[in-house]
Write a protein that holds these residues in place. Structure first.
Motif, PDB file in Angstrom:
ATOM      1  N   LEU A  25      -3.995  -1.489 -10.770  1.00  0.00           N
ATOM      2  CA  LEU A  25      -4.078  -1.653 -10.002  1.00  0.00           C
ATOM      3  C   LEU A  25      -2.711  -0.593  -8.736  1.00  0.00           C
ATOM      4  CD1 LEU A  25      -5.306  -5.154  -8.560  1.00  0.00           C
ATOM      5  CD2 LEU A  25      -6.217  -3.019  -9.231  1.00  0.00           C
ATOM      6  N   ARG A  26      -1.561  -1.336  -9.725  1.00  0.00           N
ATOM      7  CA  ARG A  26      -0.346  -0.228  -9.030  1.00  0.00           C
ATOM      8  C   ARG A  26      -0.278   1.407  -8.845  1.00  0.00           C
ATOM      9  NH1 ARG A  26       3.421   2.487 -12.051  1.00  0.00           N
ATOM     10  NH2 ARG A  26       4.963   2.612 -10.469  1.00  0.00           N
ATOM     11  N   THR A  27      -1.182   1.618 -10.117  1.00  0.00           N
ATOM     12  CA  THR A  27      -1.475   3.211 -10.174  1.00  0.00           C
ATOM     13  C   THR A  27      -2.636   3.602  -8.611  1.00  0.00           C
ATOM     14  OG1 THR A  27      -1.102   3.355 -12.267  1.00  0.00           O
ATOM     15  CG2 THR A  27      -2.397   5.039 -11.387  1.00  0.00           C
ATOM     16  N   MET A  28      -3.859   2.698  -8.362  1.00  0.00           N
ATOM     17  CA  MET A  28      -4.783   3.318  -7.254  1.00  0.00           C
ATOM     18  C   MET A  28      -4.074   2.646  -6.465  1.00  0.00           C
ATOM     19  SD  MET A  28      -6.918   3.127  -9.501  1.00  0.00           S
ATOM     20  CE  MET A  28      -8.463   3.494  -7.928  1.00  0.00           C
ATOM     21  N   ALA A  29      -2.946   1.680  -5.733  1.00  0.00           N
ATOM     22  CA  ALA A  29      -2.311   1.811  -4.761  1.00  0.00           C
ATOM     23  C   ALA A  29      -1.264   2.914  -4.900  1.00  0.00           C
ATOM     24  CB  ALA A  29      -1.346   0.348  -5.139  1.00  0.00           C
ATOM     25  N   LEU A  30      -0.239   3.419  -5.395  1.00  0.00           N
ATOM     26  CA  LEU A  30       0.294   4.603  -5.521  1.00  0.00           C
ATOM     27  C   LEU A  30      -0.714   5.910  -5.303  1.00  0.00           C
ATOM     28  CD1 LEU A  30       2.135   4.169  -8.691  1.00  0.00           C
ATOM     29  CD2 LEU A  30       3.245   4.445  -5.798  1.00  0.00           C
ATOM     30  N   SER A  59       0.764  -1.660  -0.200  1.00  0.00           N
ATOM     31  CA  SER A  59      -0.023  -0.235   0.470  1.00  0.00           C
ATOM     32  C   SER A  59       0.696   1.527   0.098  1.00  0.00           C
ATOM     33  CB  SER A  59      -0.566   0.234   1.441  1.00  0.00           C
ATOM     34  OG  SER A  59      -0.310   0.658   2.554  1.00  0.00           O
ATOM     35  N   ALA A  60       0.332   2.144  -0.409  1.00  0.00           N
ATOM     36  CA  ALA A  60       0.788   3.640  -0.172  1.00  0.00           C
ATOM     37  C   ALA A  60       1.189   3.260   1.618  1.00  0.00           C
ATOM     38  CB  ALA A  60      -0.106   4.830  -0.616  1.00  0.00           C
ATOM     39  N   PRO A  61       2.469   4.618   2.063  1.00  0.00           N
ATOM     40  CA  PRO A  61       2.682   4.681   3.475  1.00  0.00           C
ATOM     41  C   PRO A  61       1.902   5.928   3.566  1.00  0.00           C
ATOM     42  CG  PRO A  61       4.465   5.903   1.416  1.00  0.00           C
ATOM     43  CD  PRO A  61       3.968   5.104   0.335  1.00  0.00           C
ATOM     44  N   ASP A  62       1.727   6.042   5.400  1.00  0.00           N
ATOM     45  CA  ASP A  62       1.699   6.612   5.472  1.00  0.00           C
ATOM     46  C   ASP A  62       2.374   8.393   5.842  1.00  0.00           C
ATOM     47  OD1 ASP A  62       2.890   5.819   7.301  1.00  0.00           O
ATOM     48  OD2 ASP A  62       0.978   5.478   8.910  1.00  0.00           O
ATOM     49  N   ALA A  63       2.153   9.049   6.699  1.00  0.00           N
ATOM     50  CA  ALA A  63       3.369   9.662   7.287  1.00  0.00           C
ATOM     51  C   ALA A  63       4.579   9.642   8.098  1.00  0.00           C
ATOM     52  CB  ALA A  63       2.132  11.373   8.034  1.00  0.00           C
ATOM     53  N   ARG A 122       7.606   4.481  -2.363  1.00  0.00           N
ATOM     54  CA  ARG A 122       7.036   4.672  -2.469  1.00  0.00           C
ATOM     55  C   ARG A 122       5.484   4.300  -2.443  1.00  0.00           C
ATOM     56  NH1 ARG A 122       7.662   6.543  -9.445  1.00  0.00           N
ATOM     57  NH2 ARG A 122       9.046   4.228  -8.795  1.00  0.00           N
ATOM     58  N   LEU A 123       5.713   2.560  -2.363  1.00  0.00           N
ATOM     59  CA  LEU A 123       5.068   1.806  -1.578  1.00  0.00           C
ATOM     60  C   LEU A 123       5.558   0.912  -0.642  1.00  0.00           C
ATOM     61  CD1 LEU A 123       3.765  -0.023  -5.308  1.00  0.00           C
ATOM     62  CD2 LEU A 123       2.044   1.352  -3.433  1.00  0.00           C
ATOM     63  N   VAL A 124       5.088   0.383  -0.029  1.00  0.00           N
ATOM     64  CA  VAL A 124       5.478  -0.064   1.438  1.00  0.00           C
ATOM     65  C   VAL A 124       4.952  -1.591   0.986  1.00  0.00           C
ATOM     66  CG1 VAL A 124       6.736   1.760   2.504  1.00  0.00           C
ATOM     67  CG2 VAL A 124       4.196   1.103   2.415  1.00  0.00           C
ATOM     68  N   GLU A 125       5.439  -2.858   1.741  1.00  0.00           N
ATOM     69  CA  GLU A 125       4.984  -3.988   2.326  1.00  0.00           C
ATOM     70  C   GLU A 125       3.615  -3.920   3.703  1.00  0.00           C
ATOM     71  OE1 GLU A 125       7.036  -7.502   2.300  1.00  0.00           O
ATOM     72  OE2 GLU A 125       8.795  -6.711   1.311  1.00  0.00           O
ATOM     73  N   ALA A 126       2.588  -4.826   3.252  1.00  0.00           N
ATOM     74  CA  ALA A 126       1.236  -3.795   4.008  1.00  0.00           C
ATOM     75  C   ALA A 126       0.693  -5.338   5.089  1.00  0.00           C
ATOM     76  CB  ALA A 126       0.201  -4.072   3.761  1.00  0.00           C
TER      77      ALA A 126
END
Length: 302
Positions: free
Chosen positions: A236-241, A175-179, A262-266
């Motif tokens: 799906l990659r674009t949506m996850a980013l 997923s995308a990372p938080d702050a 830009r993406l991290v393991e969830a």
């Protein structure tokens, strides 16, 4: 005999209802009935017992149902087989490959092969796995490049199509990372009333079929809820980013995204799925150029 009569017959065999079958075949019932009768006259025997409702297959009809399926399947293969015969001496290789591998794995893999063998011109169809599989089953292409997993048996394996294991990949939940740089949507989250947004694959996707076979039961037990569905891992990659949810994506597709965070393991590593990358080939003779290519692929994997 008209091949469309076989489709008429199978439509009626499925329902036993002349009106319903005629509607399915987009014609009037009288016209449909005449076509069924024409088929019976060509065969010299009745295929349906019309005294019962719904109409039932006669003994000859039961036998002919399998024959009709086989004849239609054979007819579907003929254009591809004719093309294969015409191209027996052609140097052009005909590939179908899933979208993700077309963009990520295939260019480098071909470049490595070209270092040790001559690779002629290539025509490539990039599509979802279900359509790639259908093209090989109908001999429209010589090779299919796709992901595979031991728990997911495709029709190609069911019909013993030869394949070579040409690489590996990993399906990673991201997923995308938080702050704070942590996953915005951790798979382990358990907040009552707050489902985990899942970016999922459509049924035609080979990766999606692997995911459902390997992790489907675990996902059903989790709080995950599909909020977006698509054929392509790249979508799906674009949506996850964009921060829309968690998606299982091939490592070959997101290696740079993971490296740049830009993406991290969830989820923990045991949620990831190790996959093979396979090259399937047609079961019939491919012609000299394609057979030489297949030999080079097999030599490179030993």
């Amino acid at each position: 005999m008209n091949l469309s009569w076989l489709e008429d017959f199978l439509a009626l065999a499925a329902s036993g209802n002349f009106s319903r079958a005629a509607e399915e075949r987009h014609m009037t019932q009288p016209a449909f009935s005449r076509r069924i009768r024409a088929l019976e006259e060509w065969l010299g025997t009745e295929l349906f017992d019309r005294t019962s409702q719904p109409a039932r297959l006669t003994a000859a009809g039961e036998w002919f149902r399998q024959a009709a399926h086989e004849m239609l399947a054979r007819a579907a293969r003929l254009p591809g087989e004719a093309k294969a015969v015409a191209e027996a001496h052609s140097t052009t290789l005909r590939f179908a490959a899933t979208h993700a591998l077309s963009f990520t794995f295939m260019p480098g893999w071909l470049r490595r092969l070209e270092a040790s063998t001559a690779v002629g011109p290539i025509t490539l169809v990039s599509d979802v796995f279900a359509r790639c599989e259908a093209m090989l089953l109908q001999s429209q292409v010589q090779f299919v490049l796709s992901h595979a997993h031991p728990l997911f048996a495709s029709e190609l394996e069911g019909q013993d199509y030869p394949f070579a294991r040409v690489g590996t990949d990993v399906l990673v939940p991201v997923s995308a990372p938080d702050a704070q740089g942590q996953p915005r949507y951790p798979l382990a989250q358990d907040v009552p009333g707050v489902p985990l947004p899942l970016l999922s694959y459509s049924p035609e996707s080979g990766i999606g079929r692997i995911l459902r076979e390997v992790r489907g039961a675990a996902l059903e037990r989790s709080a995950a809820q599909s909020v977006f569905q698509a054929h392509l891992a790249s979508v799906l990659r674009t949506m996850a980013l964009d921060g829309r949810g968690v998606a299982w994506l091939p490592e070959t597709l997101i290696a740079e995204d993971l490296a740049s965070r830009r993406l991290v393991e969830a989820a923990p590593p045991d949620w990831s799925i190790e996959m093979e990358i396979r090259l399937y080939r047609d079961r019939s003779s491919l012609g000299k150029a394609a057979e030489d290519f297949w030999t080079a692929v097999c030599d490179a994997t030993t």
